[in-house]
Scaffold this active site. Structure first.
Site, short mmCIF file in Angstrom:
data_model
loop_
_atom_site.label_atom_id
_atom_site.label_comp_id
_atom_site.label_asym_id
_atom_site.label_seq_id
_atom_site.Cartn_x
_atom_site.Cartn_y
_atom_site.Cartn_z
N ARG A 102 0.81 -1.30 -0.02
CA ARG A 102 0.07 0.12 0.01
C ARG A 102 0.62 1.37 -0.13
NH1 ARG A 102 -2.86 -3.96 2.33
NH2 ARG A 102 -5.27 -3.85 1.71
N ILE A 145 3.90 -13.96 3.33
CA ILE A 145 3.97 -15.35 2.97
C ILE A 145 5.26 -15.89 1.96
CG2 ILE A 145 1.19 -15.17 2.31
CD1 ILE A 145 2.05 -14.68 -0.37
N ASP A 146 6.01 -15.02 2.42
CA ASP A 146 7.36 -15.12 1.56
C ASP A 146 8.30 -16.15 2.22
OD1 ASP A 146 8.40 -13.75 3.65
OD2 ASP A 146 8.04 -11.79 2.50
N HIS A 184 -1.49 -15.34 7.37
CA HIS A 184 -2.02 -15.09 6.08
C HIS A 184 -1.53 -16.43 4.99
CE1 HIS A 184 -3.00 -10.41 6.20
NE2 HIS A 184 -3.80 -11.20 6.75
N CYS A 228 -5.57 -29.07 -3.65
CA CYS A 228 -6.65 -29.09 -4.47
C CYS A 228 -7.99 -29.02 -3.47
CB CYS A 228 -6.84 -30.63 -5.22
SG CYS A 228 -8.56 -30.67 -6.00
N CYS A 272 -5.90 -29.82 -10.82
CA CYS A 272 -5.39 -31.02 -10.00
C CYS A 272 -5.15 -32.22 -11.09
CB CYS A 272 -6.36 -31.37 -9.09
SG CYS A 272 -6.14 -32.96 -8.05
#
Length: 248
Positions: free
Chosen positions: A38, A106-107, A122, A130, A148
């Site tokens: 942001r 998420i890294d 997160h 799947c 999948c």
């Protein structure tokens, strides 16, 4: 209060606190070359309809468009290396001054830096799965095919998208924070719900973020400097002294 006085005060707060946790956001990883979301000039979501691009509805509606957009910056995340922020937090944990890290990121850079006690509120980019048959695959599977191989359903990452429920780690983090005496808020604008409600569970907080947050007025200290610099300076004072969570 000048910068050094604020560092001295933060070191005092950490020594005084019985339980210290960190809450990290995208700003913790910008020095690793990963854009935040942001900021006005370089934010990934700047001027973009994030709720549409990063939602479970967008994935189901047009998976090709969804993955064409997201795989580009996920590749940046997966190829990035930890920076001073990640290493300093890992050092604080290893020397017993930090109980653990609640991260919106998420890294996976906290793990790469050596942190062990993590709550990824997160999700993460290590795997995809799947939703129909439950099969799980390495995240790189999405670069080959997002369907999948067993049932043909659309695969999805272990990332929290808009419209998803919060994962187990979030609710564990809520409980852990109930005893938190000092929360280090690092590189997050505290604008995303419900993570932006977590600071209220801590007795005290210190904010290290380049831009203002809604919680600044409630913080003991606010730093506008680089989180890597601030946290590295803290470790210089603390790393040689075993903290309350130090384990040989």
């Amino acid at each position: 209060m000048n910068y050094q006085q604020k560092i001295d005060q933060l070191v005092h707060l950490i020594k005084e606190a019985g339980q210290v946790l960190a809450l990290t956001g995208a700003g913790a990883s910008t020095e690793s070359g990963i854009p935040d979301f942001r900021s006005k000039e370089s934010g990934l979501w700047n001027g973009m309809p994030v709720e549409e691009l990063a939602s479970i509805r967008a994935l189901r509606k047009d998976p090709q468009k969804f993955y064409d957009f997201h795989l580009r910056w996920w590749e940046v995340c997966l190829g990035a290396k930890p920076n001073d922020t990640h290493y300093a937090l890992a050092k604080l944990e290893q020397t017993g001054w930090l109980l653990g890290i609640i991260t919106q990121n998420i890294d996976g850079l906290h793990q790469k830096a050596g942190s062990r006690h993590l709550w990824e509120v997160h999700g993460h980019l290590r795997t995809c799965y799947c939703p129909q048959c439950g099969q799980e695959f390495a995240i790189n599977r999405l670069k080959e095919d997002y369907l999948c191989p067993d049932c043909g359903w659309i695969l999805r990452p272990r990332v929290v998208l808009f419209g998803d429920p919060m994962p187990k780690d979030y609710f564990v983090a809520e409980k852990v924070l109930s005893g938190c005496q000092l929360l280090l808020v690092v590189g997050t604008s505290l604008q995303v719900h419900p993570v932006n409600t977590l600071p209220q569970r801590a007795r005290r907080m210190v904010i290290i973020n380049h831009e203002p947050t809604p919680w600044d007025s409630s913080a003991e200290l606010v730093f506008r400097e680089s989180s890597g610099k601030v946290l590295t300076d803290i470790t210089k004072h603390l790393a040689h002294i075993p903290g309350p969570y130090f384990i040989k």
